[in-house]
Design a protein around this motif. Sequence first.
Motif, PDB file in Angstrom:
ATOM      1  N   GLU A  55       0.819  -1.289  -0.058  1.00  0.00           N
ATOM      2  CA  GLU A  55      -0.086  -0.040   0.037  1.00  0.00           C
ATOM      3  C   GLU A  55       0.950   1.160  -0.008  1.00  0.00           C
ATOM      4  OE1 GLU A  55      -3.974   1.805   2.619  1.00  0.00           O
ATOM      5  OE2 GLU A  55      -2.525   0.162   3.467  1.00  0.00           O
ATOM      6  N   GLU A  88       0.320   2.724 -13.090  1.00  0.00           N
ATOM      7  CA  GLU A  88      -0.112   4.282 -12.877  1.00  0.00           C
ATOM      8  C   GLU A  88       0.012   4.908 -14.310  1.00  0.00           C
ATOM      9  OE1 GLU A  88      -0.552   6.468 -10.057  1.00  0.00           O
ATOM     10  OE2 GLU A  88      -1.243   4.477  -9.388  1.00  0.00           O
ATOM     11  N   ARG A 340      -4.922  -3.336  -2.569  1.00  0.00           N
ATOM     12  CA  ARG A 340      -4.357  -2.818  -3.753  1.00  0.00           C
ATOM     13  C   ARG A 340      -5.370  -2.307  -4.847  1.00  0.00           C
ATOM     14  NH1 ARG A 340      -1.821  -0.793  -2.505  1.00  0.00           N
ATOM     15  NH2 ARG A 340      -0.386  -0.468  -4.481  1.00  0.00           N
ATOM     16  N   PRO A 341      -5.323  -1.116  -5.325  1.00  0.00           N
ATOM     17  CA  PRO A 341      -6.376  -0.848  -6.311  1.00  0.00           C
ATOM     18  C   PRO A 341      -6.408  -1.634  -7.481  1.00  0.00           C
ATOM     19  CG  PRO A 341      -4.990   1.094  -5.672  1.00  0.00           C
ATOM     20  CD  PRO A 341      -4.376   0.023  -5.148  1.00  0.00           C
ATOM     21  N   GLY A 342      -7.944  -2.054  -7.556  1.00  0.00           N
ATOM     22  CA  GLY A 342      -7.993  -2.860  -8.967  1.00  0.00           C
ATOM     23  C   GLY A 342      -7.883  -4.487  -8.613  1.00  0.00           C
ATOM     24  N   ALA A 346      -9.904  -5.582  -2.511  1.00  0.00           N
ATOM     25  CA  ALA A 346      -9.909  -4.258  -2.207  1.00  0.00           C
ATOM     26  C   ALA A 346     -11.234  -3.836  -1.728  1.00  0.00           C
ATOM     27  CB  ALA A 346      -9.008  -3.202  -3.041  1.00  0.00           C
ATOM     28  N   GLU A 347     -12.194  -4.592  -2.515  1.00  0.00           N
ATOM     29  CA  GLU A 347     -13.712  -4.211  -2.684  1.00  0.00           C
ATOM     30  C   GLU A 347     -14.233  -5.021  -1.746  1.00  0.00           C
ATOM     31  OE1 GLU A 347     -14.524  -1.641  -4.406  1.00  0.00           O
ATOM     32  OE2 GLU A 347     -12.514  -1.378  -4.955  1.00  0.00           O
TER      33      GLU A 347
END
Length: 442
Positions: A55, A88, A340-342, A346-347
């Motif tokens: 993170e 990114e 981690r995004p995606g 994370a959800e």
Amino acid sequence: MNDRTPKTFHVKSFGCQMNVYDGARMAELLEAQGMSAAEGAEADLVVLNTCHIREKAAEKVYSDIGRLKREDGSRPMIAVAGCVAQAEGAEIPRRAPSVDIVVGPQAYHRLPEMVAKAGAGQRALDTDMPIQSKFGSLPARRKQGPTAFLTVQEGCDKFCTYCVVPYTRGAEVSRSWSAIVDEAKALVDNGAREITLLGQNVNAWTGEDEQGRTQGLDGLARALDKIDGLERIRYTTSHPNDMTDGLIRAHTEVAKLMPFLHLPVQSGNGRILKAMNRSHSVDSYLRIIERVRESRPDIAISGDFIVGFPGETDAEFEDTLKIVAAVNYAQAYSFKYSPRPGTPAAEMDDQVPAEEMDERLQRLQALLNEQQQAFNQATVGRRTSVLLERHGKRPGQLIGKTPWLQSVHLETSAAIGDLIEVEILSAGPNSLAGAQLMRNAA
């Protein structure tokens, strides 16, 4: 605009061994262009070779970029490479306009042309994933120390719900048999005595040998075992699902394959393993460990652990402590869950509070540290080979590694790269002290 073509460079790598390998290969690429290495922001070009596994990794990159300023206020040419660059992409120069180059981990073979483009005043961005062309475009290996990393496999098809690797490194791809063997021979010719084979799932490697026969990692290890001058072979990181019978047997039959296995389990609870999308169970993991130890009784086992995965209860965390107690690790890495995004995790609902993760991690690390100390202590009085790798802090002191990947400090007149016989005199939590025996193991 004035030409900014750099004459010096500095590569700073973060994270895993594969990033260390990639960083060294980028340095070789730049040296092949006539550039020379320099320190920090004084270099004309600074390459930040990033890791995205934890993170706030991206935020750390922006912080590092902000610190790249010289005393006169000027900045070097800045390249962001690696997994953060892949994740990114174009967002990096939008947030940090001083960045000139963004290049993903599968496109860094094009770094010289991107540097030329940036030198002409144009921003360069490449996050494609042509893995085979990358390795085919890299220069021959250059002189290095007695130990070397060799990437044989990249990417991951496992899609663990917490992990960003499939999105930043792509699908599992194996390098060819001939390319790996040729690079290994070049490394040995240039001074390497130990080679560590690298991959996100290194034991998923597969390829065809010179006779067209399909081989797994065990077959590759057997081929490297025949290289004159190579004394030690290691591999990391392995996945339990790809721990084949042949690879387990290789730990008995391949003389140069070291008695060390890094085999992450992540959790000791079956429900959490399913939520993580790990393809092994607690029982299947323990059976693998048992079979490996039957094959090589003195093998050292290392692992990875995540505490505080979404929904993990106190009782489920206790199961992780139970598997640690059952396996008895020589070394291990342990982390708090990091969204981690995606990634699916994370959800997920029921994210574990930070203070609970902190408390669990402290308990887990206390047990792992106790086991590591005990493993190290058990080697006191043992006579073993040590490959000398670097200088210590005191005059005449060198540091090397045992077959079980323990660091040994000793005073010796031997040279870096020598493989010597050592008696272990004392043990600490992270290293050993030894004395050289008269007989040379080389």
